[in-house]
Design an enzyme around this catalytic site. Structure first.
Site, PDB file in Angstrom:
ATOM      1  CE1 TYR A 142      -3.955   2.207   0.668  1.00 28.28           C
ATOM      2  CE2 TYR A 142      -2.430   3.364   2.128  1.00 28.28           C
ATOM      3  CZ  TYR A 142      -3.625   3.318   1.433  1.00 28.28           C
ATOM      4  OH  TYR A 142      -4.478   4.387   1.493  1.00 28.28           O
ATOM      5  CE  LYS A 146      -3.116   4.903  -1.835  1.00 24.58           C
ATOM      6  NZ  LYS A 146      -4.209   5.362  -2.722  1.00 24.58           N
TER       7      LYS A 146
END
Length: 238
Positions: A142, A146
């Protein structure tokens, strides 16, 4: 030397600029559209997504236009991204919902294609929702994705890139992710006593996203953490 003052809403409104929003059906996106409609600083706001929402009917929403696209064939819809001075991107999903490959496709591939089309279409200010902990070198998928998106958007060379890194997003929605429910319970005492430390309501993020458009540009790439987002939403200097 004194810092430049924010542009007044009436002054900005007189420039007749247009914007697009991608990811307008999620919690943050819905709050952003609500803020954009209420503030009415753009001549037109185009909502770009997979489906049309019936809730935007009537004179109040006359500034909105909805365009349906296929994210797998987004290049076929390049015209939808042309001519907008500002682009807002709130697109995102979860690995639990779509799997590892699906998560990468949405949170990286789709966003980067939107960014590329926006840049080639003349967008000068790209406003991106990222996340706390974004780091392209992270071992966590994650955070890594990002961070990669942030870096790759910066490489595109927008005149202005505003990256928002909110903490735990607080939104009332029917489809709440299990991880969100868990962390809201776990962090409840901190959220209560230190509301700007680890969490932020989506309405606060939306207000800050609109306010950043009115703020003077000091650097071509600016990153706002959770505390900065709270301050900007209140019209305070970070």
């Amino acid at each position: 030397m004194a810092e430049a003052a924010p542009v007044k809403e009436d002054e900005f409104r007189s420039t007749n600029q247009t914007a697009f929003v991608v990811g307008h059906t999620g919690g943050t996106g819905l709050a952003l559209v609500h803020e954009l409609v209420n503030r009415n600083i753009f001549q037109k706001v185009v909502l770009i997504g997979r489906r049309k929402l019936d809730k935007y009917e009537g004179d109040k929403y006359s500034m909105l236009e909805q365009r349906m696209v296929d994210f797998e064939e987004l290049e076929d819809y390049a015209d939808e991204f042309k001519g907008h001075s500002v682009g807002f991107v709130c697109l995102g999903t979860s690995r639990a919902k779509v799997g590892k490959e699906g998560f990468r496709r949405v949170d990286h591939d789709y966003i980067m294609k939107v960014a590329e089309l926006a840049k080639s279409g003349g967008c000068s200010h790209f406003v991106l929702i990222s996340a706390t902990g974004a780091d392209r070198n992270s071992s966590l998928l994650y955070n890594k994705l990002k961070g990669e998106v942030e870096a790759e958007c910066a490489d595109l060379g927008f005149q202005r890139l505003s990256i928002f890194r909110p903490g735990l997003l607080i939104a009332e929605r029917e489809e709440r992710r299990i991880s969100e429910r868990f962390f809201r319970v776990l962090l409840a005492p901190i959220i209560y006593f230190k509301p700007t430390l680890v969490s932020v309501p989506v309405e606060t993020v939306a207000k800050a996203m609109v306010n950043i458009v009115l703020e003077p540009c000091e650097e071509p790439v600016e990153t706002l953490d959770n505390k900065n987002i709270h301050h900007l939403a209140q019209g305070k200097e970070s």
